[in-house]
Design a protein around this motif. Structure first.
Motif, mmCIF file in Angstrom:
data_model
loop_
_atom_site.group_PDB
_atom_site.id
_atom_site.type_symbol
_atom_site.label_atom_id
_atom_site.label_comp_id
_atom_site.label_asym_id
_atom_site.label_seq_id
_atom_site.Cartn_x
_atom_site.Cartn_y
_atom_site.Cartn_z
ATOM 1 N N HIS A 196 -24.841 16.870 -0.524
ATOM 2 C CA HIS A 196 -25.333 15.885 0.437
ATOM 3 C C HIS A 196 -24.319 15.619 1.554
ATOM 4 O O HIS A 196 -24.697 15.506 2.729
ATOM 5 C CB HIS A 196 -25.665 14.568 -0.266
ATOM 6 C CG HIS A 196 -27.040 14.536 -0.854
ATOM 7 N ND1 HIS A 196 -28.174 14.845 -0.132
ATOM 8 C CD2 HIS A 196 -27.476 14.209 -2.105
ATOM 9 C CE1 HIS A 196 -29.243 14.728 -0.902
ATOM 10 N NE2 HIS A 196 -28.845 14.341 -2.109
ATOM 11 N N SER A 197 -23.039 15.499 1.196
ATOM 12 C CA SER A 197 -22.035 15.179 2.212
ATOM 13 C C SER A 197 -21.860 16.317 3.215
ATOM 14 O O SER A 197 -21.756 16.078 4.420
ATOM 15 C CB SER A 197 -20.691 14.826 1.555
ATOM 16 O OG SER A 197 -20.260 15.848 0.688
ATOM 17 N N PHE A 209 -23.919 0.225 4.586
ATOM 18 C CA PHE A 209 -22.882 1.235 4.326
ATOM 19 C C PHE A 209 -23.484 2.603 4.588
ATOM 20 O O PHE A 209 -24.670 2.727 4.900
ATOM 21 C CB PHE A 209 -22.349 1.125 2.895
ATOM 22 C CG PHE A 209 -23.404 1.195 1.825
ATOM 23 C CD1 PHE A 209 -23.806 2.410 1.300
ATOM 24 C CD2 PHE A 209 -24.010 0.037 1.328
ATOM 25 C CE1 PHE A 209 -24.785 2.489 0.320
ATOM 26 C CE2 PHE A 209 -24.987 0.100 0.342
ATOM 27 C CZ PHE A 209 -25.378 1.322 -0.162
ATOM 28 N N CYS A 210 -22.677 3.645 4.488
ATOM 29 C CA CYS A 210 -23.138 4.992 4.830
ATOM 30 C C CYS A 210 -23.895 5.630 3.676
ATOM 31 O O CYS A 210 -23.382 5.704 2.557
ATOM 32 C CB CYS A 210 -21.951 5.874 5.207
ATOM 33 S SG CYS A 210 -21.212 5.426 6.781
ATOM 34 N N ASP A 211 -25.103 6.090 3.969
ATOM 35 C CA ASP A 211 -25.916 6.809 2.997
ATOM 36 C C ASP A 211 -26.730 7.855 3.750
ATOM 37 O O ASP A 211 -26.818 7.835 4.981
ATOM 38 C CB ASP A 211 -26.827 5.836 2.244
ATOM 39 C CG ASP A 211 -27.343 6.428 0.938
ATOM 40 O OD1 ASP A 211 -26.955 7.559 0.599
ATOM 41 O OD2 ASP A 211 -28.149 5.751 0.265
ATOM 42 N N VAL A 212 -27.341 8.762 3.027
ATOM 43 C CA VAL A 212 -28.010 9.902 3.647
ATOM 44 C C VAL A 212 -29.195 9.461 4.507
ATOM 45 O O VAL A 212 -29.300 9.844 5.681
ATOM 46 C CB VAL A 212 -28.483 10.912 2.579
ATOM 47 C CG1 VAL A 212 -29.226 12.069 3.239
ATOM 48 C CG2 VAL A 212 -27.311 11.447 1.775
ATOM 49 N N GLN A 214 -34.164 16.225 4.081
ATOM 50 C CA GLN A 214 -35.200 15.411 3.438
ATOM 51 C C GLN A 214 -35.696 16.064 2.149
ATOM 52 O O GLN A 214 -35.944 15.381 1.158
ATOM 53 C CB GLN A 214 -36.354 15.194 4.411
ATOM 54 C CG GLN A 214 -36.011 14.271 5.567
ATOM 55 C CD GLN A 214 -37.141 14.169 6.582
ATOM 56 O OE1 GLN A 214 -37.871 15.131 6.826
ATOM 57 N NE2 GLN A 214 -37.278 12.996 7.191
ATOM 58 N N TRP A 215 -35.819 17.393 2.171
ATOM 59 C CA TRP A 215 -36.241 18.106 0.970
ATOM 60 C C TRP A 215 -35.184 18.021 -0.132
ATOM 61 O O TRP A 215 -35.520 17.952 -1.321
ATOM 62 C CB TRP A 215 -36.559 19.564 1.296
ATOM 63 C CG TRP A 215 -37.966 19.760 1.755
ATOM 64 C CD1 TRP A 215 -38.406 19.992 3.026
ATOM 65 C CD2 TRP A 215 -39.150 19.714 0.929
ATOM 66 N NE1 TRP A 215 -39.781 20.082 3.056
ATOM 67 C CE2 TRP A 215 -40.261 19.920 1.780
ATOM 68 C CE3 TRP A 215 -39.359 19.510 -0.435
ATOM 69 C CZ2 TRP A 215 -41.569 19.932 1.312
ATOM 70 C CZ3 TRP A 215 -40.671 19.521 -0.902
ATOM 71 C CH2 TRP A 215 -41.751 19.726 -0.045
ATOM 72 N N LEU A 216 -33.916 18.024 0.269
ATOM 73 C CA LEU A 216 -32.832 17.899 -0.724
ATOM 74 C C LEU A 216 -32.896 16.539 -1.416
ATOM 75 O O LEU A 216 -32.675 16.436 -2.623
ATOM 76 C CB LEU A 216 -31.468 18.091 -0.055
ATOM 77 C CG LEU A 216 -31.115 19.521 0.368
ATOM 78 C CD1 LEU A 216 -29.797 19.543 1.127
ATOM 79 C CD2 LEU A 216 -31.045 20.455 -0.840
ATOM 80 N N PRO A 253 -40.380 8.006 1.800
ATOM 81 C CA PRO A 253 -39.879 8.899 2.849
ATOM 82 C C PRO A 253 -38.844 8.217 3.733
ATOM 83 O O PRO A 253 -38.790 6.991 3.792
ATOM 84 C CB PRO A 253 -41.140 9.253 3.646
ATOM 85 C CG PRO A 253 -42.073 8.115 3.385
ATOM 86 C CD PRO A 253 -41.800 7.678 1.970
ATOM 87 N N ALA A 254 -38.035 9.043 4.411
ATOM 88 C CA ALA A 254 -36.961 8.491 5.253
ATOM 89 C C ALA A 254 -37.520 7.959 6.566
ATOM 90 O O ALA A 254 -37.464 8.591 7.607
ATOM 91 C CB ALA A 254 -35.925 9.570 5.518
#
Length: 312
Positions: free
Chosen positions: A157-158, A176-179, A194-196, A261-262
């Motif tokens: 992810h990173s 805070f920082c997130d995907v 998004q699929w990950l 979903p994002a």
């Protein structure tokens, strides 16, 4: 053509825009963090220094306590610092680092909870074979697999997030920082990211959740259909119910944060859930798993009693 921005830092969302509430929130988070450090730290010290607790169950509880100290330390100090700061920023490298450790420790906890459920399943359903099945080598192997698997999961992810270009506002709609909130700011094709989240994060979470609940359901079924004393049955069911509460809170908050979903709406809802996920779960773990346990209470008295005598 979209205007790609060279990113040096991200601006984080504040917990509240009301100035009067900021000191109150700061003190609340500080108290939670101190309790978290003290509770998990005490358990870690006791598990390491008390020979009577050198068993598989306490080996994994020690891992969980160490993990919870680190997990809350990834987000809470930055949340508290931003409550007192006018410039609520985090560097690009700091953001990716925070994202990495947040996913690394979160994934490790989900796998550890599944391992701990399996440990209780073996201890209750196969007591005579428990020491053979859950020997020291097996325990170390399981814990190592949990930590290493989670490290590479978080690295995925990173790395995939760090390679994105950012062409929108650099103000994160998150504490805070997130995907997911970072994907909102990215330009270009983010379908792979998004699929990950959907496939890898979803699969790992669902597999660990399924195995954890399966272990406890099998324990309850085993106890209900076997002739055991009412006292023993009540104790085992009480323990399972407590563990169920922690596991449900952990996976419930994970599901609310990552399954939708994002989109801007899901991120807006998920940011408050994420705060609960990183604070309350770490706070409850020592209370539910160990401080209710008579062996741990006695061990705490012995260990800290010895330290008080030595200091006098």
């Amino acid at each position: 053509m979209e205007n790609i921005t060279t990113v040096n830092e991200f601006l984080l969302l504040e917990l509240t825009s009301t100035q009067e509430l900021q000191p109150v929130l700061f003190m609340t988070l500080l108290i939670i963090y101190m309790i978290d450090l003290f509770g998990n730290g005490s358990i870690l010290v006791v598990v390491i220094s008390e020979p009577k607790l050198y068993t598989p169950m306490y080996f994994f509880l020690g891992n969980l306590s160490c993990l919870d100290i680190c997990y809350s330390s990834v987000t809470l100090p930055i949340l508290m610092a931003n409550l007192l700061s006018a410039h609520k920023a985090i560097s690009f490298l700091g953001c990716i680092t925070q994202l990495h450790f947040f996913h690394f420790l979160g994934c490790t906890e989900s796998i550890l909870l599944a391992i701990m459920g399996f440990d209780r399943f073996v201890a209750i359903c196969y007591p005579l074979r428990y020491t053979v099945i859950m020997n020291l080598k097996v325990c170390i192997l399981l814990a190592t697999v949990a930590w290493i698997t989670s490290f590479f999961y978080a690295l995925m992810h990173s790395v995939m997030t760090a390679r994105l270009n950012f062409c929108h506002s650099l103000k994160l709609n998150y504490f805070f920082c997130d995907v997911k909130p970072l994907l909102e700011l990215a330009c270009g094709d983010i379908r792979l990211n998004q699929w990950l989240i959907f496939i890898v994060t979803g699969s790992l979470s669902m597999a660990a959740c399924f195995l954890t609940f399966l272990s406890y359901l099998y324990i309850i079924g085993f106890l209900l259909f076997k002739n055991r004393t009412c006292r023993g049955l009540h104790k085992a069911l009480s323990t399972c119910a407590s563990h169920f509460m922690v596991v449900s809170l952990f996976y419930g908050t994970v599901g609310l944060t990552y399954i939708p979903p994002a989109s801007a709406t899901s991120v807006s809802q998920g940011r408050y859930v994420a705060v609960i996920h990183t604070t309350v779960t770490s706070l409850l773990n020592p209370l539910i798993y160990t401080l209710r346990n008579k062996e741990v209470k006695l061990a705490l008295k012995r260990v800290f009693g010895r330290k008080l005598k030595l200091s006098v």
